[in-house]
Motif scaffolding. Structure first.
Motif, PDB file in Angstrom:
ATOM      1  N   GLN A 281      58.522  -6.172  78.890  1.00  0.00           N
ATOM      2  CA  GLN A 281      57.673  -6.882  79.861  1.00  0.00           C
ATOM      3  C   GLN A 281      58.534  -7.748  80.781  1.00  0.00           C
ATOM      4  O   GLN A 281      58.382  -7.724  81.999  1.00  0.00           O
ATOM      5  CB  GLN A 281      56.699  -7.794  79.112  1.00  0.00           C
ATOM      6  N   VAL A 284      60.466  -5.530  83.241  1.00  0.00           N
ATOM      7  CA  VAL A 284      59.639  -4.987  84.333  1.00  0.00           C
ATOM      8  C   VAL A 284      59.288  -6.108  85.316  1.00  0.00           C
ATOM      9  O   VAL A 284      59.335  -5.915  86.538  1.00  0.00           O
ATOM     10  CB  VAL A 284      58.360  -4.306  83.782  1.00  0.00           C
ATOM     11  N   ASP A 285      58.968  -7.276  84.784  1.00  0.00           N
ATOM     12  CA  ASP A 285      58.642  -8.398  85.678  1.00  0.00           C
ATOM     13  C   ASP A 285      59.836  -8.749  86.563  1.00  0.00           C
ATOM     14  O   ASP A 285      59.677  -9.168  87.701  1.00  0.00           O
ATOM     15  CB  ASP A 285      58.237  -9.640  84.859  1.00  0.00           C
ATOM     16  N   ALA A 313      56.501   0.985  84.654  1.00  0.00           N
ATOM     17  CA  ALA A 313      56.161  -0.027  85.662  1.00  0.00           C
ATOM     18  C   ALA A 313      54.652  -0.223  85.798  1.00  0.00           C
ATOM     19  O   ALA A 313      54.204  -1.199  86.393  1.00  0.00           O
ATOM     20  CB  ALA A 313      56.751   0.378  87.007  1.00  0.00           C
ATOM     21  N   ARG A 315      52.070  -1.635  84.714  1.00  0.00           N
ATOM     22  CA  ARG A 315      51.531  -2.688  83.847  1.00  0.00           C
ATOM     23  C   ARG A 315      50.019  -2.807  83.934  1.00  0.00           C
ATOM     24  O   ARG A 315      49.377  -3.363  83.046  1.00  0.00           O
ATOM     25  CB  ARG A 315      52.161  -4.042  84.213  1.00  0.00           C
ATOM     26  N   GLN A 316      49.424  -2.280  85.039  1.00  0.00           N
ATOM     27  CA  GLN A 316      47.968  -2.427  85.197  1.00  0.00           C
ATOM     28  C   GLN A 316      47.191  -1.432  84.325  1.00  0.00           C
ATOM     29  O   GLN A 316      45.996  -1.579  84.131  1.00  0.00           O
ATOM     30  CB  GLN A 316      47.569  -2.316  86.688  1.00  0.00           C
ATOM     31  N   ARG A 317      47.876  -0.416  83.782  1.00  0.00           N
ATOM     32  CA  ARG A 317      47.200   0.566  82.918  1.00  0.00           C
ATOM     33  C   ARG A 317      46.607  -0.120  81.701  1.00  0.00           C
ATOM     34  O   ARG A 317      47.258  -0.955  81.081  1.00  0.00           O
ATOM     35  CB  ARG A 317      48.227   1.567  82.357  1.00  0.00           C
ATOM     36  N   TRP A 320      48.782   0.317  78.694  1.00  0.00           N
ATOM     37  CA  TRP A 320      50.211   0.135  78.963  1.00  0.00           C
ATOM     38  C   TRP A 320      50.996  -0.232  77.702  1.00  0.00           C
ATOM     39  O   TRP A 320      52.030   0.365  77.411  1.00  0.00           O
ATOM     40  CB  TRP A 320      50.446  -0.945  80.039  1.00  0.00           C
ATOM     41  N   ALA A 321      50.477  -1.192  76.937  1.00  0.00           N
ATOM     42  CA  ALA A 321      51.252  -1.665  75.780  1.00  0.00           C
ATOM     43  C   ALA A 321      51.520  -0.498  74.829  1.00  0.00           C
ATOM     44  O   ALA A 321      52.614  -0.377  74.269  1.00  0.00           O
ATOM     45  CB  ALA A 321      50.508  -2.774  75.063  1.00  0.00           C
ATOM     46  N   ALA A 324      53.980   2.077  76.675  1.00  0.00           N
ATOM     47  CA  ALA A 324      55.296   1.472  76.939  1.00  0.00           C
ATOM     48  C   ALA A 324      56.076   1.261  75.644  1.00  0.00           C
ATOM     49  O   ALA A 324      57.299   1.185  75.654  1.00  0.00           O
ATOM     50  CB  ALA A 324      55.133   0.146  77.675  1.00  0.00           C
TER      51      ALA A 324
END
Ligand code: AMP
Length: 510
Positions: A281, A284-285, A313, A315-317, A320-321, A324
């Motif tokens: 995280q 990516v940030d 990338a 993150r809005q999915r 995602w967690a 990823a």
């Protein structure tokens, strides 16, 4: 198919294209790179009598000559044996002996016969450079089949004695051709930076970049310094690099201090060890859509699965967690299966041993029939890793088979315990291992590096853990350390932590 053909072709096709860089300084175009490799090839044959199939060891820190020498070795059909320069002299000597290397090239330009490895040879500066009038001799690389041995890839040996993985020209070709499809497209303007040791995974990136006529950059420090990578990226542009998760973590920290957001970096490929979600995280940030993950092992180099940049990338999915935390989708040239204890395929979602089949899979371990037979079964490579596949094809690693902790009859995967602890804001790094326990068979022990030792204790971690995970997985003991023991590829040495626990236990009994 000799992989050195790619360098020969690049030299002819793009003679003036920039090829080799020391820091931001160009030291060779493709014509020069190919000529130097050929000049060294001539020396190997005429001065040292190296013949096809014979092994030549490289015990050198990262440098441009590394590439020239490896291609010289392949040019004449010999076998490169890159040895990690940070190994102890006795370990390096063991590898050279095991490979029966005819010669050992060291960092100061010296050449040794086996058994002559000089003390500290790796630390000396000023590599010798061979310049030869190459004339017309050895105009083309040795002709060989795809099965011809190219690279003896010694495993990092985190779980025992290192073994020589036999990689052929065909393996390396298949691996390289998958890269632009599954990991990252490569262009002539790209610059691959060798910040991790070229003797291991980072060295494998050279092939596709030679094939595409791209730039090869060895940092002036000849190692990894986050700021140096940022400076190179700013000056050269379109930089890609392989970085172990610990290196990515250092890059994130340094970038945050400098207010740097990844300018000039095209791609950071990470892999080789777990990247905890908390760290991903942050990465990516900080760096945005610049990260791609690979999962592989020396036995199927770089090529078991890859997690694409848009997934990392995204993150809005909503999921995602979950995605990823996976190691992505199977590479296009391999089949991946998850097997039970009897080597039968398991249904989706069930963890078992990951097996791989395809043209990237090694030909076996060098002169180690027993280990080869155990690892290559019915055409499948048994990776020794545990994981599961989901309906979309994402593969999630739970752990190494040997690292699973069996506590009170239940399996505890250290990785999931580590993921939960790594999320704690005061935890900098964590590693979980099993310890022999009279009552439970094994119990869970967490080694923790705190960000601020005054702000973290066992009580806080236990409270954090039981809010998030089943209590049978809870560490029974926490050991706080200033840093975790790691090998020079950035992998945590669990064997050392287990050994430490054993010693502490026997000292307590005495
Ligand atoms: P080596 O052959 O030394 O590169 O080690 C390969 C091992 O590193 C694999 O079998 C995995 O256990 C681990 N590994 C490689 N890539 C990853 C990854 N992306 N995530 C977690 N572990 C990995």
């Amino acid at each position: 198919m000799n992989i050195a053909n790619w360098l020969q072709a690049a030299g002819q096709r793009w003679p003036e294209r920039p090829a080799l860089f020391e820091g931001h300084r160009q030291i060779a175009d493709y014509r020069t790179f190919a000529n130097r490799a050929r000049g060294l090839a001539l020396q190997l044959v005429h001065e040292h009598g190296v013949r096809p199939g014979e092994r030549v060891a490289l015990l050198m820190k990262n440098c441009c000559e590394y590439l020239e020498l490896m291609y010289a070795v392949w040019w004449i059909g010999a076998v490169a044996v890159p040895i990690n320069c940070k190994l102890h002299r006795s370990e390096a000597g063991w590898i050279a002996d095991n490979a029966e290397a005819k010669l050992i090239f060291t960092d100061d330009g010296q050449v040794f016969a086996p058994g002559e490895l000089a003390e500290g040879c790796c630390e000396q500066a000023g590599r010798g450079r061979v310049v030869a009038d190459v004339g017309a001799a050895l105009a083309t690389p040795y002709t060989c089949t795809a099965d011809h041995l190219a690279w003896l890839f010694y495993t990092s040996g985190t779980t025992g004695r290192s073994k020589g993985v036999m990689l052929s020209h065909g393996n390396l070709t298949a691996m390289s051709l998958c890269y632009p499809v599954d990991v990252d497209p490569v262009n002539a303007d790209d610059a691959v930076v060798y910040a991790a040791p070229m003797s291991h995974g980072a060295g494998l990136y050279n092939f596709i970049h030679v094939r595409c006529g791209a730039r090869h950059v060895v940092p002036a420090s000849r190692g990894f310094k986050a700021q140096e990578v940022f400076d190179l990226a700013a000056r050269l542009g379109d930089v890609s690099l392989f970085a172990a998760p610990t290196m990515v973590k250092r890059m994130v920290e340094q970038a945050r201090v400098l207010g740097y957001a990844g300018d000039g970096i095209k791609t950071i490929v990470y892999g080789g060890a777990p990247m905890y979600l908390a760290d991903l995280q942050d990465a990516v940030d900080t760096f945005g859509a610049r990260l791609v993950q690979i999962y592989g092992q020396g036995e199927s180099p770089m090529t078991i699965s890859a997690l694409p940049r848009e997934v990392i990338a995204g993150r809005q999915r909503a999921d995602w967690a979950r995605v990823a935390a996976s190691v992505g989708l199977a590479h296009s040239c391999v089949d991946v299966q998850v097997l039970d204890g009897d080597r039968r395929p398991l249904p989706l979602g069930q963890p078992g041993q990951i097996a791989v089949r395809g043209p990237t899979v090694m030909h076996g371990y060098w002169r180690n029939e027993a280990a080869s037979r155990e690892t290559l079964v019915d055409g499948w490579l048994l990776t020794g890793d545990i994981g599961f596949l989901d309906e979309q094809g994402y593969l999630t690693l739970t752990d190494r088979c040997k690292d699973v902790i069996i506590s009170g009859g239940s399996n505890v995967y250290p990785r999931e315990v580590e993921e939960v602890l790594a999320l704690h804001p005061q935890v900098f790094e964590v590693c979980v291992v099993g310890e022999a326990d009279e009552q439970w068979g094994e119990s869970v022990v967490a080694f923790v590096v705190a960000r601020d030792a005054d702000l973290l204790d066992e009580r806080a971690l236990t409270a954090w853990f039981i809010e998030r995970m089943a209590s049978f997985k809870k560490p029974k003991k926490y050991v706080f350390l200033a840093e975790l023991p790691k090998n020079s590829y950035g992998k945590v040495l669990k064997t050392e932590l287990r050994h430490w626990l054993k010693e502490a236990a026997s000292a307590a009994v005495l």
